[in-house]
Structures are given as structure tokens and as C-alpha cells.
Scaffold this motif. Structure first.
Motif, short mmCIF file in Angstrom:
data_model
loop_
_atom_site.label_atom_id
_atom_site.label_comp_id
_atom_site.label_asym_id
_atom_site.label_seq_id
_atom_site.Cartn_x
_atom_site.Cartn_y
_atom_site.Cartn_z
N ALA A 1 0.83 -1.21 0.00
CA ALA A 1 0.00 0.00 0.00
C ALA A 1 0.87 1.26 0.00
N ARG A 2 1.93 1.26 0.78
CA ARG A 2 2.83 2.43 0.79
C ARG A 2 3.48 2.63 -0.58
N HIS A 3 3.88 1.54 -1.21
CA HIS A 3 4.47 1.63 -2.55
C HIS A 3 3.45 2.19 -3.54
N LEU A 4 2.23 1.68 -3.49
CA LEU A 4 1.20 2.15 -4.42
C LEU A 4 0.84 3.61 -4.18
N ALA A 5 0.93 4.05 -2.94
CA ALA A 5 0.68 5.47 -2.63
C ALA A 5 1.70 6.35 -3.33
N VAL A 6 2.96 5.93 -3.33
CA VAL A 6 4.01 6.69 -4.04
C VAL A 6 3.73 6.69 -5.53
N TRP A 7 3.36 5.53 -6.06
CA TRP A 7 3.08 5.42 -7.50
C TRP A 7 1.90 6.32 -7.88
N LYS A 8 0.87 6.34 -7.05
CA LYS A 8 -0.35 7.10 -7.35
C LYS A 8 -0.14 8.61 -7.30
N THR A 9 0.75 9.08 -6.45
CA THR A 9 0.88 10.52 -6.24
C THR A 9 2.13 11.13 -6.86
N ASN A 10 2.99 10.32 -7.44
CA ASN A 10 4.24 10.83 -7.98
C ASN A 10 4.07 11.29 -9.42
N GLN A 11 4.66 12.42 -9.76
CA GLN A 11 4.57 12.97 -11.11
C GLN A 11 5.65 12.42 -12.04
N LEU A 12 6.67 11.78 -11.46
CA LEU A 12 7.76 11.25 -12.26
C LEU A 12 7.35 9.97 -12.97
N SER A 13 8.00 9.71 -14.09
CA SER A 13 7.85 8.42 -14.75
C SER A 13 8.90 7.51 -14.12
N PHE A 14 8.48 6.40 -13.52
CA PHE A 14 9.43 5.52 -12.86
C PHE A 14 8.90 4.10 -12.83
N VAL A 15 9.78 3.18 -12.51
CA VAL A 15 9.41 1.80 -12.25
C VAL A 15 9.99 1.43 -10.89
N PHE A 16 9.35 0.50 -10.23
CA PHE A 16 9.91 0.00 -8.99
C PHE A 16 11.11 -0.88 -9.33
N SER A 17 12.13 -0.81 -8.50
CA SER A 17 13.33 -1.58 -8.75
C SER A 17 13.80 -2.27 -7.47
N HIS A 18 14.81 -3.09 -7.61
CA HIS A 18 15.45 -3.78 -6.50
C HIS A 18 14.42 -4.55 -5.66
N VAL A 19 14.48 -4.37 -4.35
CA VAL A 19 13.60 -5.13 -3.47
C VAL A 19 12.14 -4.74 -3.67
N SER A 20 11.89 -3.49 -4.03
CA SER A 20 10.51 -3.06 -4.28
C SER A 20 9.91 -3.81 -5.46
N ALA A 21 10.70 -4.01 -6.50
CA ALA A 21 10.22 -4.77 -7.67
C ALA A 21 9.97 -6.22 -7.28
N ALA A 22 10.87 -6.78 -6.48
CA ALA A 22 10.70 -8.16 -6.04
C ALA A 22 9.40 -8.34 -5.27
N LEU A 23 9.03 -7.34 -4.50
CA LEU A 23 7.78 -7.36 -3.74
C LEU A 23 6.59 -7.55 -4.67
N PHE A 24 6.58 -6.82 -5.79
CA PHE A 24 5.46 -6.89 -6.72
C PHE A 24 5.49 -8.13 -7.61
N HIS A 25 6.65 -8.75 -7.71
CA HIS A 25 6.75 -10.00 -8.47
C HIS A 25 6.58 -11.22 -7.58
N ASP A 26 6.19 -10.97 -6.33
CA ASP A 26 5.92 -12.01 -5.34
C ASP A 26 7.11 -12.94 -5.13
N ILE A 27 8.30 -12.35 -5.20
CA ILE A 27 9.52 -13.09 -4.94
C ILE A 27 9.73 -13.15 -3.42
#
Length: 90
Positions: free
Chosen positions: A50-76
Motif C-alpha cells: 500500500a505504501r508503494h502504491l501510494a508513491v506510485w499514485k501521487t508521484n509525477q515522475l515516470s518511474f518503475v519499482f526496482s530492486h527489493v521493491s520490484a521483487a515485492l510486486f513480483h511475489d519473490i
């Protein structure tokens, strides 16, 4: 839920502030809220997402989650949940 969404749904700044102060809503990040009962029912992984999605929802930058954050979304499987949000920008 973002402030913009809540205002569009009929909340006012005053009622929103009251719901935050009374504990009905929990602030996840600036301008993003969740109903307190749902937040308390969520496990730590769900809260981290939820905290990650809050950043995604409110951020104006174009970005992707990386490192451990990306692993979180890939259910690793992770040894521990990320305490920071990792992003990569172009």
C-alpha cells in the motif's frame, strides 16, 4: 484513496480532516489515505505494498519499482520487507 478522489466523492476538506483526526482514516503518505479498519486488518506485506502504491499514485515522475521493491510486486520471496521504496527513473 487520494485526497482528490475523496473530494470528488463528496468529502470536504473539513470532513476529511475530522475523519483523519478521529482515526476513521489512516494516512499512508501525503495525500493518500485508507480506512483505519482496513489498515489494522492488513498484514505487514499488504501495508508495504500500500505504501508503494501510494508513491506510485501521487508521484509525477515516470518511474518503475526496482530492486527489493520490484521483487515485492513480483511475489519473490524476501528475507525482509523493504523499509524504503526503490525506484528507477529514465
Amino acid at each position: 484513496m487520494t485526497t482528490r478522489f475523496l473530494l470528488a466523492q463528496g468529502e470536504t476538506e473539513k470532513t476529511l480532516s475530522h475523519k483523519i483526526r478521529s482515526g476513521e482514516f489512516t494516512r499512508i503518505s501525503r495525500g493518500v489515505y485508507v480506512r483505519a479498519d482496513r489498515w489494522h486488518q492488513a498484514n505487514e506485506r499488504e501495508r508495504t505494498i500500500a505504501r508503494h502504491l501510494a508513491v506510485w499514485k501521487t508521484n509525477q515522475l515516470s518511474f518503475v519499482f526496482s530492486h527489493v521493491s520490484a521483487a515485492l510486486f513480483h511475489d519473490i520471496s524476501l528475507l525482509r520487507l523493504p523499509d524504503r521504496i526503490h525506484i528507477t527513473t529514465p
